[in-house]
Design an enzyme around this catalytic site. Structure first.
Site, PDB file in Angstrom:
ATOM      1  CG  ASP A  37       0.417  -4.229   2.930  1.00 24.61           C
ATOM      2  OD1 ASP A  37       0.009  -3.637   1.840  1.00 24.61           O
ATOM      3  OD2 ASP A  37       0.423  -3.676   4.077  1.00 24.61           O
TER       4      ASP A  37
ATOM      5  CB  SER B 123       3.586   1.491   6.117  1.00 25.72           C
ATOM      6  OG  SER B 123       2.399   1.603   7.173  1.00 25.72           O
TER       7      SER B 123
ATOM      8  CG  HIS C 241      -0.302   0.223   2.484  1.00 26.38           C
ATOM      9  ND1 HIS C 241      -0.010  -0.676   3.377  1.00 26.38           N
ATOM     10  CD2 HIS C 241       0.091   1.458   3.270  1.00 26.38           C
ATOM     11  CE1 HIS C 241       0.361  -0.311   4.523  1.00 26.38           C
ATOM     12  NE2 HIS C 241       0.528   0.943   4.431  1.00 26.38           N
TER      13      HIS C 241
END
Length: 353
Positions: free
Chosen positions: A136, A210, A106
């Site tokens: 992911d 992230s 993402h």
């Protein structure tokens, strides 16, 4: 008078004895632990225990964690020719000195330009080698050599209660370290499709973290952090629940992406929520029409206790065996049906999403 020679002998012997004791105390520190107050001169003044520190772990791992800036250009018909520039923050982990970097899918989704900034402030342009939405994860490649690589240990098994450190670039404040423990573990096979199968921990993860590194107290990579969970419902104020993709799963996905540009997963076409502990196999609850399972003749309520000779200890293990099987391969399913044992060969096909 013979008293003087005797006293001289005693004094000399005493001197030799004291000298010997001093030498022993110097050479054998453990002897200094005597409770005698006369030995306190040998103890350090204001001795303090060393503080607990993870500085060595950070020094080993931090240079291999990079900042990622993902830029996309969006056009809005309402503004005619005007375009809107959006930049997303993220982190990444250098897995190979030749320039392969792991990050979250993402973070680089729909990116037109990806910039990687090393900890020495070197800026590099990155290209996406491949990505996997289910886990992911994405693999980036930069044109550089001799890059610092995160410490890795393939024998490492994360346990609940392990101390972990999250390294990333939260809110673009610069590299930051947060500390916590692993509060739950998942599995690390290619069939992983949800957060229940990842590592759960309480080391703080914010926007920009992230894709960063989760390491243990030795600096070894434990997982790739993700803040995606909070995005599922921004209205919920979540405290102390953060996730990371386990290292072993991340490595499997990375090697697949480098080799094929995508993750190839095998597909069987069944669902199961029950494990029969008496028969030591999983129970087939449902079969997808037209799936390899239906074509091969598997039936509802079959108990699969072996796949290609491997004993089945859990439903997750069985799913991982199938997911990690090359499409086109025939697997032999050992099945108990109506109290009879039969062998059902099944040709695995590729999972299409």
């Amino acid at each position: 008078m013979k008293i003087v020679p005797v006293l001289t002998y005693i004094l000399r012997a005493t001197s030799y004895g004291l000298l010997t004791a001093v030498v022993l105390l110097i050479l054998v520190p453990d002897l200094r632990s005597s409770s005698s107050s006369s030995l306190n001169i040998f103890k350090p003044v204001d001795e303090k225990p060393k503080p607990v520190s993870y500085a060595n772990a950070v020094a080993k791992a931090a240079p291999a964690v990079v900042n990622i800036y993902s830029e996309s250009i969006e056009t809005n018909p309402r503004y005619r020719s005007r375009s809107l520039q959006r930049i997303k923050l993220g982190s990444g982990v250098i897995m190979d000195s030749r320039g392969y970097i792991l990050t979250n899918y993402h973070v680089v989704l729909n990116a037109d330009l990806i910039t990687v900034v090393l900890q020495n402030q070197t800026e590099l342009t990155a290209e996406v080698i491949g990505s996997d939405e289910l886990t992911d994860l994405a693999v980036l490649k930069v044109q550089a050599n001799n890059l610092p690589v995160i410490p890795m240990d393939d024998t490492l098994t994360p346990l609940v209660g392990d101390v972990v450190l999250a390294i990333g670039n939260p809110l673009n404040l610069g590299q930051t370290i947060t500390q916590g423990i692993i509060s739950a573990t998942g599995r690390s096979g290619l069939s992983s499709t949800s957060y229940r199968e990842f590592l759960q921990m309480d080391a703080a993860i914010n926007d920009g973290n992230s894709g960063g590194a989760l390491v243990n107290s030795n600096g070894d990579l434990v997982g790739i952090t993700t803040a995606q969970f909070k995005r599922l419902n921004p209205q919920i104020n979540i405290q102390g629940i953060f996730f990371a993709i386990p290292y072993k799963l991340a490595k499997k996905v990375m090697l697949e992406l480098i080799s094929n540009g995508r993750v190839v997963r095998g597909w069987l076409g069944i669902s199961s929520q029950r494990y029969n502990w008496q028969l030591k196999g999983f129970v087939v609850d449902d079969i997808t029409p037209g799936s390899p399972a239906q074509v091969a003749g598997l039936q509802k309520d079959d108990v699969v206790y072996k796949i290609d000779g491997a004993a089945i200890v859990s439903i997750n293990q069985a799913l991982d065996i199938v997911a990690e099987t090359k499409p086109g391969t025939v697997l032999n399913f050992s099945v108990i049906r109506n109290k009879n044992t039969i062998e059902v060969p099944v040709k695995i096909v590729e999972l299409n999403r």
